[in-house]
Write an enzyme that holds these catalytic residues in place. Structure first.
Site, short mmCIF file in Angstrom:
data_model
loop_
_atom_site.label_atom_id
_atom_site.label_comp_id
_atom_site.label_asym_id
_atom_site.label_seq_id
_atom_site.Cartn_x
_atom_site.Cartn_y
_atom_site.Cartn_z
N GLY A 9 3.15 12.45 -3.88
CA GLY A 9 3.14 11.14 -3.92
C GLY A 9 1.64 10.90 -3.32
N CYS A 10 1.45 9.85 -2.58
CA CYS A 10 0.32 9.26 -2.02
C CYS A 10 -0.37 10.01 -1.14
CB CYS A 10 0.28 8.00 -1.34
SG CYS A 10 -1.18 7.22 -0.51
#
Length: 180
Positions: A9-10
């Site tokens: 993810g981020c």
């Protein structure tokens, strides 16, 4: 020192959670797994580069075992979500491990197996199985300076409060003995 390259993810969340652990010497947010050389954040955000937002985590295995680094990775993101984490959607947010060699690949595969014991779907269901890919580490491009240690520099930013803080807290709770 040992270095692992991981995407979940981020990269702001992974960066923040790893920096909370004793024995982690450095975390560098960046891009890997794609075909575009020296991509910018804006290019990666389109999904067209093939790169994932990732972190390069360098740690001292005498202080924090590699299993803890990898189990923390599977704690701070949901490896059952294909090409997204929460509201972040696209291949750039995929769950991926980038082994530098066969020895790392073996350690990563064992960690993925451990994670499947926790995260896999109930018997007879396919939804929710681990989708973390194993991709060879090729080029790694450091993200722009403003992405490095983003959480510490922007603790009151909305995304950090809503998304990063819960992930950091989850890692701190599960791996309390390794919290810096």
């Amino acid at each position: 020192m040992e270095t692992y390259v991981l995407a979940g993810g981020c990269f702001w969340c992974l960066d923040a959670a790893y920096r909370a652990l004793r024995g982690v010497e450095s975390v560098v947010s960046g891009y890997t797994g794609g075909t575009t050389p020296n991509p910018t954040y804006e290019q990666v955000c389109t999904g067209a580069t093939g790169h994932a937002e990732a972190v390069k985590v360098t740690f001292d295995p005498e202080v924090i075992p590699s299993d803890v680094i990898l189990d923390a990775f599977f704690t701070m993101h949901d490896p059952r979500q294909l090409n997204h984490q929460g509201a972040d959607t696209g291949t750039q947010y995929r769950s991926a491990m980038f082994p530098a060699d066969d020895a790392q690949r073996e350690v990563f595969e064992k960690a993925r197996e451990r994670a499947s014991e926790i995260w896999d779907a109930p018997l007879g269901e396919t939804e929710g199985t681990i989708v973390t890919t194993m991709e060879p580490l090729r080029s790694y491009y450091d993200a722009e300076d403003y992405h490095q240690d983003f959480f510490a520099k922007n603790p009151n930013q909305g995304y950090c409060l809503a998304v990063a803080v819960p992930k950091v807290n989850k890692v701190r709770a599960r791996f309390a003995e390794f919290v810096a």
